[in-house]
Design an enzyme around this catalytic site. Structure first.
Site, short mmCIF file in Angstrom:
data_model
loop_
_atom_site.label_atom_id
_atom_site.label_comp_id
_atom_site.label_asym_id
_atom_site.label_seq_id
_atom_site.Cartn_x
_atom_site.Cartn_y
_atom_site.Cartn_z
N CYS A 165 35.54 42.98 38.84
CA CYS A 165 34.54 42.96 37.78
C CYS A 165 33.63 44.19 37.85
O CYS A 165 34.09 45.31 37.66
CB CYS A 165 33.75 41.64 37.85
SG CYS A 165 32.53 41.43 36.54
N ASP A 211 41.90 37.08 30.10
CA ASP A 211 40.71 37.88 30.39
C ASP A 211 40.23 38.57 29.12
O ASP A 211 40.76 39.60 28.71
CB ASP A 211 41.05 38.92 31.47
CG ASP A 211 39.83 39.71 31.92
OD1 ASP A 211 38.76 39.57 31.30
OD2 ASP A 211 39.95 40.46 32.91
N HIS A 243 39.09 35.92 33.25
CA HIS A 243 38.21 36.81 34.00
C HIS A 243 37.62 36.04 35.20
O HIS A 243 37.22 34.89 35.06
CB HIS A 243 37.09 37.29 33.09
CG HIS A 243 36.33 38.45 33.64
ND1 HIS A 243 36.78 39.75 33.54
CD2 HIS A 243 35.16 38.51 34.31
CE1 HIS A 243 35.91 40.55 34.12
NE2 HIS A 243 34.91 39.82 34.60
#
Ligand SMILES: *[C@@H]1O[C@H](CO)[C@@H](O)[C@H](O)[C@H]1NC(C)=O
Ligand SMILES: *[C@@H]1O[C@H](CO)[C@@H](O)[C@H](O)[C@H]1NC(C)=O
Ligand SMILES: *[C@@H]1O[C@H](CO)[C@@H](O)[C@H](O)[C@H]1NC(C)=O
Length: 276
Positions: A165, A211, A243
């Site tokens: 991330c 995602d 995600h």
């Protein structure tokens, strides 16, 4: 044991979500937007950690060392955490796993003790300002921290970098230098086409079907750039996860656990390949 987290924060983020463009980014097309609501979704894990707290170049760092020394050069993983910081239990357990595979793992706390969960439920929390502050801290601390780590382990050591991330762009940036021999990311935030164009080191892309921050079109574009540039890369894609799958999986979901574990194992195999 598993519990869901930050649903209050999530609601807040969902309400306030806008997509700030990275201050440092050029006009290069964005492939994954800056940290958004998806980045604060997931499940907290539980376990016994084996690493310790150290300070490197004035930056708080989680350090997990290999259980036994292995033959050959020292292998080092620079761990660039998601917005929960390297001191979050999920990230500590992941770093400890990498260490159990023979790596010295160093997780830089570019949040300096102020991760996203410190603001859970905080009225009026301004996520954009927090991300901006955190990016500025990371930009400032990463170069001197990396230099200090390289000095500490010496010229014979083999360095790699993995990021999740928020940490994704730093993997791409360091993989455009000679500071590492290979890089890997899962569910990145805040990356542009330039990040892929500038790569000079092998890259593992660990990606999720669902995602929204790094969707199929972005994945495909990234792979197209890597192929055009004849880069060395490997991409894996997990169905049914989104995600955060590699760091905040729902441990009661077999598919989610398999994806999380397989992602970590592939990072290990990828780095072993380039650190022999
Ligand atoms: C290590 O640092 C983290 C984050 O600041 C803190 O929560 C933890 O208590 C520290 N652990 C030790 C053993 O000092
Ligand atoms: C949040 O912070 C950003 C960046 O500092 C600022 O531009 C924005 O006005 C702030 N939003 C609120 C609601 O205060
Ligand atoms: C972002 O952070 C930098 C450095 O802390 C600061 O100078 C700048 O004003 C901030 N920008 C916004 C929009 O908050």
């Amino acid at each position: 044991m598993v519990r869901s987290l930050n649903w209050g924060l999530l609601a807040l983020l969902a309400l306030s979500h806008s997509i700030p463009v990275l201050a440092a980014s050029s006009s290069s097309p964005i492939l994954a937007p800056e940290v958004g609501p998806d980045c604060a979704q997931g499940f907290k894990h539980d376990g016994k950690i084996t690493g310790t707290n150290v300070t490197i170049a004035g930056v708080p760092t989680y350090y997990s060392k290999p259980a036994k020394s292995t033959a050959g050069p020292k292998k080092v993983i620079l761990f660039f955490a998601d917005i929960y910081s390297p001191f979050y239990i999920n990230n500590q357990l992941l770093q400890d796993y990498f260490a159990s595979e023979g790596f010295h793992v160093l997780g830089i706390d570019y949040f300096f003790g102020d991760p996203i969960q410190a603001h859970d439920g905080e009225p009026g929390f301004n996520q954009t300002a927090w991300i901006n502050k955190s990016r500025a801290q990371a930009d400032e601390s990463l170069p001197k921290w990396t230099e200090a780590v390289k000095k500490q382990y010496g010229a014979d050591a083999k360095f790699t970098a993995v990021g999740y991330c928020f940490g994704g762009p730093y993997v791409l940036e360091i993989s455009a230098t000679d500071n590492v021999v290979a890089g890997a990311f899962a569910h990145p935030s805040g990356v542009t086409e330039d990040h892929f164009n500038k790569l000079t080191k092998p890259l593992l892309l660990s990606t999720a079907e669902l995602d929204a921050a790094f969707p199929a079109a972005s994945r495909n574009r990234a792979l197209e750039i890597l192929a055009t540039n004849k880069a060395k890369y490997h991409a894996q894609l997990f169905s049914g996860v989104g995600h955060g799958f590699a760091t905040r999986a729902d441990l009661s979901d077999e598919n989610a656990v398999w994806a999380k574990d397989q992602s970590a194992k592939t990072v290990v195999e990828w780095f072993k390949r380039f650190t022999k």
